[in-house]
Write a protein that holds these residues in place. Structure first.
Motif, mmCIF file in Angstrom:
data_model
loop_
_atom_site.group_PDB
_atom_site.id
_atom_site.type_symbol
_atom_site.label_atom_id
_atom_site.label_comp_id
_atom_site.label_asym_id
_atom_site.label_seq_id
_atom_site.Cartn_x
_atom_site.Cartn_y
_atom_site.Cartn_z
ATOM 1 N N THR A 471 0.644 -0.950 0.311
ATOM 2 C CA THR A 471 0.428 -0.624 0.193
ATOM 3 C C THR A 471 0.642 1.065 0.181
ATOM 4 N N SER A 472 0.455 2.060 -0.809
ATOM 5 C CA SER A 472 1.694 3.519 -0.532
ATOM 6 C C SER A 472 0.080 4.863 -1.108
ATOM 7 N N VAL A 473 0.840 5.952 -0.032
ATOM 8 C CA VAL A 473 0.016 7.510 -0.047
ATOM 9 C C VAL A 473 0.525 7.716 -1.070
ATOM 10 N N LEU A 620 -4.475 6.701 6.594
ATOM 11 C CA LEU A 620 -3.869 7.131 6.137
ATOM 12 C C LEU A 620 -2.064 5.388 6.505
ATOM 13 N N GLU A 621 -1.988 6.353 7.428
ATOM 14 C CA GLU A 621 -1.003 6.009 7.672
ATOM 15 C C GLU A 621 -1.032 4.548 7.825
ATOM 16 N N THR A 622 -1.928 3.644 8.705
ATOM 17 C CA THR A 622 -1.950 2.951 9.699
ATOM 18 C C THR A 622 -2.597 1.931 8.248
ATOM 19 N N MET A 623 -2.782 2.477 7.946
ATOM 20 C CA MET A 623 -3.522 1.146 6.131
ATOM 21 C C MET A 623 -1.764 0.943 5.427
ATOM 22 N N ASN A 627 -1.478 -4.594 6.932
ATOM 23 C CA ASN A 627 -2.576 -5.477 6.164
ATOM 24 C C ASN A 627 -3.251 -6.183 7.295
ATOM 25 N N ASP A 628 -3.063 -6.308 8.044
ATOM 26 C CA ASP A 628 -3.680 -7.157 9.703
ATOM 27 C C ASP A 628 -4.968 -6.787 9.384
ATOM 28 N N GLY A 629 -5.909 -6.558 9.575
ATOM 29 C CA GLY A 629 -7.499 -6.307 9.799
ATOM 30 C C GLY A 629 -7.624 -6.300 11.458
ATOM 31 N N PHE A 630 -7.095 -7.024 11.939
ATOM 32 C CA PHE A 630 -7.096 -6.821 13.373
ATOM 33 C C PHE A 630 -6.802 -5.357 14.010
ATOM 34 N N LEU A 631 -5.683 -5.347 13.423
ATOM 35 C CA LEU A 631 -4.627 -4.339 14.013
ATOM 36 C C LEU A 631 -5.862 -2.984 13.853
ATOM 37 N N ILE A 632 -5.895 -3.390 12.129
ATOM 38 C CA ILE A 632 -6.905 -2.041 12.086
ATOM 39 C C ILE A 632 -7.716 -1.783 12.380
ATOM 40 N N ALA A 633 -8.481 -2.892 12.751
ATOM 41 C CA ALA A 633 -9.841 -2.142 13.738
ATOM 42 C C ALA A 633 -9.900 -2.041 15.001
#
Length: 703
Positions: A471-473, A620-623, A627-633
């Motif tokens: 993923t890039s921003v 955006l930095e988190t993304m 890629n870990d959906g649990f960390l993102i949640a």
């Protein structure tokens, strides 16, 4: 009259005492309070401050710091009225400390201007910020002081309450103050037995309420602002306990019902496992075993299966369905959109029909004779697995013997809709088992608080062969580079998505944006076949565009967020998300999950329009980092609270008075232990806790 009230002691009242006992609360004020859910004195006690203003000290003007609220006193040095763009009043104040402060007003009356003569003494409160001529406070609260007048400073912090329409802040503070005068003593107010709170070093409920409403001048302001003060933890503990007890009660009521015990032979499930072109992951096998044990019991399963995008929830649901079909029962699978429902339909037909299982399709677009035929098959039991959308919940859909209801992306359905599906199988005191699935991983703290009525399983392992998405921003200024990147990817035989978003949630506006992007990219990339999908297209047009992309007839798909769920194109390896700063973490993660579904290296580009807000930058930095959906949640919960993760129709948890699920996670184990003990030893106390904090609000936890 005033003397009579002053000389008469105010009696303590019970929490259920109506607000109309307070002086000045007639029918009109009571109605305004009731509109905000405040009908009793207890409701006023629990209408807690949002923040506090410190008028207990005076700060020299030269000591002011930008962003830190303060109270100052000084004399007017200069007054200026301006009309550039809009009327404006600026009043310069100094106090002899060597600094000058500007008070700026955009809304003012002529009489107000007349107060500010040169030399007038003022006391003002507000938050300084940098201005053109040093620090300024916009619309401060202030009072004009007479010569020789020396008003005392406040003895406690001034609370600022959540606004109630039609009731001014001063009136609200007065009403809450009157209600607090009727606060019972500690023994009468306390509901939780002292033995339960022993060892937790928390204040009594009475002390906690009085400190929250009337914090002393020496209170730890930093702790109050952070929500970590012991009085806040005491209130948060009881509020979390009330919500948890409410859900546990619902769960206990559900457990008293009967459900078909689906145990015995597992021939169809074994046949499906043998026929699959892949092996289950260890996580999938573990979750299926948990479901199998639930279904074997004679009381209803209520299990939430959460798993990241592409973790393989559908095949686990299919195996569970076979346990019901093996015993002559029916299964319903509901998805929130036709795209997602059709994806499930294609998978289930491909897996199950070779085993002789009849899979029926019921959605809004199934009409006329075709619909009548499906309804007949469902009612007769000939349709063993029925896949559909909200159409499954309609009154005219009658099942012969529904034993298992599966709901995907359950937070997108209203609670009543899920209850309606469950009720399809309710007959003679028997209800179907329920399996709910979500591709939005739920933080552990949220699961403990919001889903304590469910058993939660996690498929926390991706199938082998999945390559993590890079993923890039990038700023929107680099759009031409992305167009060339798409050209290159498609020339190498890959496919790509271009996702359009707009802050205006009108389908029409978003569709126009997608249409414009489609036309622009078609002109820039004439050698590519480009498809278009948006919410205002007819269902058949959307399906045709999606199908063309799936079979690689089109290289690039321009779409709105309608493709967030339910699209599986392993050859798609590049996704551009336009205006990514406008989307939440959960939605960004779902969209990114549309690529990286094959073995090829995949990329997701988050394109933003500068400048970025601090929260958008964090998202955006988190993304970019994981890629870990649990960390993102977990990060999503931290940034935005539970409201969006749960869905506004799902629960009232987003409207906690004081508890914060991210901040107060450490309290949850104690809350669970307290709840179990109360339900076992003191059910009447549990009733009182729920009544105080939750009242009659139905939680529909069994949905």
């Amino acid at each position: 009259m005033a003397r009579t009230r002053a000389s008469t002691p105010v009696l303590a009242a019970s929490g259920e005492t109506p607000v109309t006992v307070l002086p000045g609360v007639g029918a009109s004020v009571a109605a305004k309070l009731q509109a905000r859910g405040i009908g009793s004195l207890q409701d006023l006690w629990l209408h807690l401050p949002l923040r506090y203003e410190d008028r207990t000290t005076l700060l020299p003007i030269r000591a002011l710091k930008p962003g830190l609220p303060a109270q100052v006193e000084g004399r007017v040095e200069a007054v200026e009225r301006g009309f550039r763009y809009r009327p404006m009043l600026r009043v310069a104040v100094s106090d002899g400390s060597g600094g000058t402060l500007v008070l700026r007003f955009f809304h003012f009356r002529a009489a107000q201007v007349a107060q500010f003569t040169i030399g007038t003494r003022l006391r003002a409160y507000g938050t300084p910020r940098p201005g053109q001529h040093g620090l300024e406070i916009v619309h401060p609260s202030y009072r004009v002081l007479g010569e020789g007048e020396e008003p005392g400073l406040g003895e406690a912090l001034d609370p600022v309450y959540p606004a109630i329409e039609g009731i001014g802040p001063a009136t609200l503070r007065k009403l809450i103050g009157q209600a607090l005068e009727r606060l019972p003593d500690e023994a009468a107010l306390e509901v939780l037995p002292p033995a339960l709170l022993a060892g937790m070093t928390l204040p009594s409920l009475r002390q906690a309420l009085l400190t929250m409403h009337r914090p002393p001048a020496d209170v730890d302001l930093a702790a109050l602002a952070a929500g970590t003060h012991p009085v806040q933890r005491r209130l948060a503990l009881e509020e979390l306990l009330a919500h948890h007890l409410s859900q546990r009660r619902q769960r206990i009521a559900l457990q008293r019902q009967r459900a078909p015990a689906l145990r015995g032979r597992d021939g169809l499930a074994k046949a499906l496992l043998d026929a699959l072109p892949f092996r289950l992951t260890a996580a999938q096998r573990r979750v299926f075993d948990e479901i199998r044990k639930d279904l074997a019991r004679a009381h209803p399963m209520l299990r939430l299966v959460q798993g990241d995008v592409g973790s393989g929830k559908t095949v686990v649901a299919a195996l569970a369905a076979m346990l019901a079909v093996e015993r002559g029962k029916q299964v319903a699978l509901a998805a929130p959109t036709e795209l997602l429902a059709e994806q499930h339909l294609a998978n289930l037909r491909g897996w199950l029909e070779p085993l002789g299982v009849r899979v029926a399709w019921l959605a809004g677009k199934v009409t006329g004779k075709a619909r009548g035929k499906v309804l007949e098959e469902v009612a007769s039991g000939h349709a063993q697995v029925v896949v559909g959308t909200h159409a499954l919940m309609q009154d005219n859909v009658v099942f012969d013997d529904l034993a298992l209801a599966i709901v995907d992306e359950q937070h997108r359905f209203g609670v009543h809709q899920r209850l309606a599906l469950r009720d399809k199988g309710a007959a003679a005191g028997v209800v179907p088992h329920q399996l709910v699935m979500t591709a939005t991983p739920i933080p552990r703290t949220l699961a403990m608080a919001a889903y304590s009525d469910l058993d939660v399983s996690a498929i926390d392992e991706l199938p082998p062969g999945r390559t993590p998405v890079q993923t890039s921003v990038l700023s929107a200024e680099r759009r031409p580079e992305l167009v060339e990147r798409i050209r290159l990817a498609c020339a190498q035989g890959r496919q790509a998505y271009w996702v359009c978003t707009l802050i205006d949630e009108s389908d029409e506006v978003v569709a126009t944006a997608a249409q414009n992007t489609y036309e622009t990219l078609s002109a820039q990339l004439p050698e590519l076949r480009i498809g278009l999908v948006h919410g205002r297209m007819k269902a058949a047009e959307k399906q045709a565009a999606m199908r063309a992309f799936k079979v690689a007839e089109t290289h690039l798909l321009v779409a709105t967020t309608v493709i967030e769920v339910g699209v599986d194109v392993p050859n798609a390896s590049l996704m551009i998300i336009e205006n990514a700063e406008r989307l939440g973490l959960a939605q960004l993660h779902q969209l990114r999950g549309r690529v990286g579904r094959g073995a090829a290296a995949s990329s997701c580009v988050l394109m933003y329009q500068p400048p970025l807000s601090a929260m958008a930058r964090q998202r955006l930095e988190t993304m970019r980092q994981t890629n870990d959906g649990f960390l993102i949640a977990e990060k999503d919960l931290e940034l935005r609270g539970p409201g969006e993760l749960l869905g506004t129709r799902q629960t009232g948890l987003a409207a906690f008075r004081i508890a914060d699920l991210a901040r107060d996670a450490a309290l949850l184990p104690a809350v669970h232990a307290l709840a179990e003990r109360l339900l076992r030893e003191s059910p009447a106390v549990a009733d009182r806790v729920v009544a105080r904090w939750v009242g009659g609000a139905a939680r529909y936890a069994s949905a």
